[in-house]
Design an enzyme around this catalytic site. Structure first.
Site, PDB file in Angstrom:
ATOM      1  N   ASN A  60      49.404   3.897 -20.271  1.00 38.69           N
ATOM      2  CA  ASN A  60      48.661   2.722 -19.806  1.00 38.69           C
ATOM      3  C   ASN A  60      48.906   1.607 -20.820  1.00 38.69           C
ATOM      4  O   ASN A  60      48.343   1.632 -21.915  1.00 38.69           O
ATOM      5  CB  ASN A  60      47.171   3.064 -19.705  1.00 38.69           C
ATOM      6  CG  ASN A  60      46.334   1.852 -19.344  1.00 38.69           C
ATOM      7  OD1 ASN A  60      46.862   0.783 -19.026  1.00 38.69           O
ATOM      8  ND2 ASN A  60      45.015   2.018 -19.389  1.00 38.69           N
TER       9      ASN A  60
ATOM     10  N   LYS B   6      47.988  -1.370 -20.659  1.00 41.39           N
ATOM     11  CA  LYS B   6      46.880  -2.343 -20.658  1.00 41.39           C
ATOM     12  C   LYS B   6      47.448  -3.767 -20.596  1.00 41.39           C
ATOM     13  O   LYS B   6      48.490  -3.965 -19.970  1.00 41.39           O
ATOM     14  CB  LYS B   6      45.968  -2.104 -21.871  1.00 41.39           C
ATOM     15  CG  LYS B   6      45.516  -0.627 -21.929  1.00 41.39           C
ATOM     16  CD  LYS B   6      44.382  -0.352 -22.859  1.00 41.39           C
ATOM     17  CE  LYS B   6      44.017   1.131 -22.797  1.00 41.39           C
ATOM     18  NZ  LYS B   6      42.867   1.490 -23.598  1.00 41.39           N
TER      19      LYS B   6
ATOM     20  N   HIS C 207      39.318   2.443 -14.575  1.00 40.93           N
ATOM     21  CA  HIS C 207      39.391   2.558 -16.038  1.00 40.93           C
ATOM     22  C   HIS C 207      38.100   2.026 -16.656  1.00 40.93           C
ATOM     23  O   HIS C 207      37.524   1.053 -16.158  1.00 40.93           O
ATOM     24  CB  HIS C 207      40.600   1.787 -16.575  1.00 40.93           C
ATOM     25  CG  HIS C 207      40.895   2.111 -17.997  1.00 40.93           C
ATOM     26  ND1 HIS C 207      40.202   1.518 -19.035  1.00 40.93           N
ATOM     27  CD2 HIS C 207      41.758   2.981 -18.572  1.00 40.93           C
ATOM     28  CE1 HIS C 207      40.654   2.024 -20.175  1.00 40.93           C
ATOM     29  NE2 HIS C 207      41.596   2.905 -19.924  1.00 40.93           N
TER      30      HIS C 207
ATOM     31  N   GLU D 294      37.571   0.197 -19.099  1.00 40.98           N
ATOM     32  CA  GLU D 294      37.605  -1.237 -19.445  1.00 40.98           C
ATOM     33  C   GLU D 294      37.322  -2.098 -18.221  1.00 40.98           C
ATOM     34  O   GLU D 294      36.712  -3.167 -18.331  1.00 40.98           O
ATOM     35  CB  GLU D 294      38.961  -1.573 -20.092  1.00 40.98           C
ATOM     36  CG  GLU D 294      39.049  -1.008 -21.501  1.00 40.98           C
ATOM     37  CD  GLU D 294      40.443  -0.627 -21.957  1.00 40.98           C
ATOM     38  OE1 GLU D 294      41.428  -1.050 -21.328  1.00 40.98           O
ATOM     39  OE2 GLU D 294      40.546   0.122 -22.954  1.00 40.98           O
TER      40      GLU D 294
ATOM     41  N   GLU E 264      38.465  10.208 -19.750  1.00 35.44           N
ATOM     42  CA  GLU E 264      38.641   9.331 -20.911  1.00 35.44           C
ATOM     43  C   GLU E 264      37.268   8.985 -21.483  1.00 35.44           C
ATOM     44  O   GLU E 264      36.625   8.028 -21.031  1.00 35.44           O
ATOM     45  CB  GLU E 264      39.339   8.036 -20.486  1.00 35.44           C
ATOM     46  CG  GLU E 264      40.725   8.240 -19.921  1.00 35.44           C
ATOM     47  CD  GLU E 264      41.606   7.018 -20.157  1.00 35.44           C
ATOM     48  OE1 GLU E 264      42.703   7.202 -20.678  1.00 35.44           O
ATOM     49  OE2 GLU E 264      41.186   5.895 -19.851  1.00 35.44           O
TER      50      GLU E 264
ATOM     51  N   GLY F 177      40.892   3.870 -27.973  1.00 38.79           N
ATOM     52  CA  GLY F 177      41.265   2.833 -28.930  1.00 38.79           C
ATOM     53  C   GLY F 177      40.531   2.916 -30.248  1.00 38.79           C
ATOM     54  O   GLY F 177      40.577   1.982 -31.055  1.00 38.79           O
TER      55      GLY F 177
ATOM     56  N   SER G 122      42.830   7.963 -27.568  1.00 40.42           N
ATOM     57  CA  SER G 122      43.462   8.150 -28.882  1.00 40.42           C
ATOM     58  C   SER G 122      44.381   9.371 -28.922  1.00 40.42           C
ATOM     59  O   SER G 122      44.480  10.045 -29.941  1.00 40.42           O
ATOM     60  CB  SER G 122      42.400   8.227 -29.985  1.00 40.42           C
ATOM     61  OG  SER G 122      41.663   7.013 -30.041  1.00 40.42           O
TER      62      SER G 122
HETATM   63  P1  13P Z   1      44.099   4.769 -26.356  1.00 38.48           P
HETATM   64  O1  13P Z   1      45.158   5.854 -26.225  1.00 38.48           O
HETATM   65  O2  13P Z   1      44.626   3.526 -26.966  1.00 38.48           O
HETATM   66  O3  13P Z   1      42.868   5.296 -26.991  1.00 38.48           O
HETATM   67  O4  13P Z   1      43.704   4.363 -24.851  1.00 38.48           O
HETATM   68  C1  13P Z   1      43.403   5.347 -23.949  1.00 38.48           C
HETATM   69  C2  13P Z   1      43.288   4.719 -22.615  1.00 38.48           C
HETATM   70  O5  13P Z   1      42.374   3.961 -22.364  1.00 38.48           O
HETATM   71  C3  13P Z   1      44.304   5.044 -21.620  1.00 38.48           C
HETATM   72  O6  13P Z   1      43.935   4.600 -20.357  1.00 38.48           O
END
Ligand code: 13P
Length: 259
Positions: A10, A12, A100, A102, A175, A181, A221
């Site tokens: 992803n 982002k 997601h 976010e 997740e 992150g 992560s």
């Molecule tokens: P990170 O791997 O940066 O923690 O992000 C995970 C994520 O949100 C994947 O969709």
């Protein structure tokens, strides 16, 4: 039935078109085509990069899939700023991330929105786009202890009205928000506990056979250092990778860990 692992990146809101093409080319260069017999691999860049990235893999005849990070449930119409399922299908997407954390957190996406998107993606299977349905609890919910029930509710809401046959094409990504992150990965045991519970919920909704064929990913992560132990868990069928998917070598190392 053995589930083929899926490693999905992803990206982002990262990578302009030029940067995305370079990253896709680096991933392509690092990958051995025959790995894809044993692991599915996809990247989910921003909308603007989808076609250029798709073209890189197409040109290299490498079966790495491309996915969108979001989609709207109506096929067309007066929805300024939105992108529809037929639009991402035409680009060649074979996956689409839905719900997601976010999007839930910053853009107010609700369980009902997530369900409409899942239904829109699963309703036309002529050129399938598999939803990667994201679920996961916040730190507050984790500490309070009700995370299994919270995730169970998210899964049930996302799949409301979906039948077992259609559900088999979906992917669920666990997740935990506190691991995204932050560098604070869930331990393999923590991740397995929830991924196992997700599969139990899927079995209640769709029966054991369908639940045994639906892939459940872990995300948060995940990197080349911790992927192997996470992927060794019985109910973890792959990863949804954020930060580490922006470095070709790290991403490909995670792919290798899934072989
Ligand atoms: P990170 O791997 O940066 O923690 O992000 C995970 C994520 O949100 C994947 O969709």
């Amino acid at each position: 039935m053995a589930r083929k692992p899926l490693i999905a990146g992803n990206w982002k809101m990262n990578e302009t078109i030029g940067e995305a093409v370079v990253l896709a080319q680096e991933i392509s260069n690092e990958m051995e085509p025959d790995w894809l017999d044993d692991v599915d691999v996809a990247v989910c860049p921003p909308f603007t990069d989808l076609k250029p990235v798709y073209t890189v893999f197409e040109f290299d005849k490498l079966g790495v899939g491309v996915g969108a990070q979001n989609v709207y449930w109506e096929p067309s119409g007066a929805y300024t700023g939105e992108i529809s399922v037929p639009m991402i299908r035409e680009i060649g997407c074979s996956y689409c991330i839905v719900g997601h954390s976010e999007r839930r957190q910053y853009f107010g996406e609700t369980n009902e929105d997530v369900n409409k998107k899942v239904c829109a993606l699963l309703s036309d299977r002529t050129q399938p786009i598999d939803p990667i349905v994201c679920v996961g609890e916040s730190l507050a919910v984790r500490e309070e202890g009700s995370y299994i029930g919270f995730v169970d509710d998210q899964v049930r809401a996302a799949f409301a009205g979906v039948d077992a046959e259609a559900a088999k094409s979906a992917v669920v990504a666990y997740e935990p928000v506190w691991a995204i992150g932050t560098g604070r990965t869930a331990t393999p045991e923590q991740a397995q506990e929830v991924c196992g519970a997700i599969r139990e919920t899927l079995a209640v909704l769709f029966g054991q056979v369908a639940a045994a064929s639906i892939r459940v990913l872990y995300g948060g992560s995940m990197n080349e250092g911790n992927a192997e132990l996470l992927l060794a868990q019985p109910d973890i069928d792959g990863g949804l990778i954020g930060g580490a998917s922006l470095k070709a070598r790290s991403f490909v190392q995670i792919v290798k860990a899934a072989l």
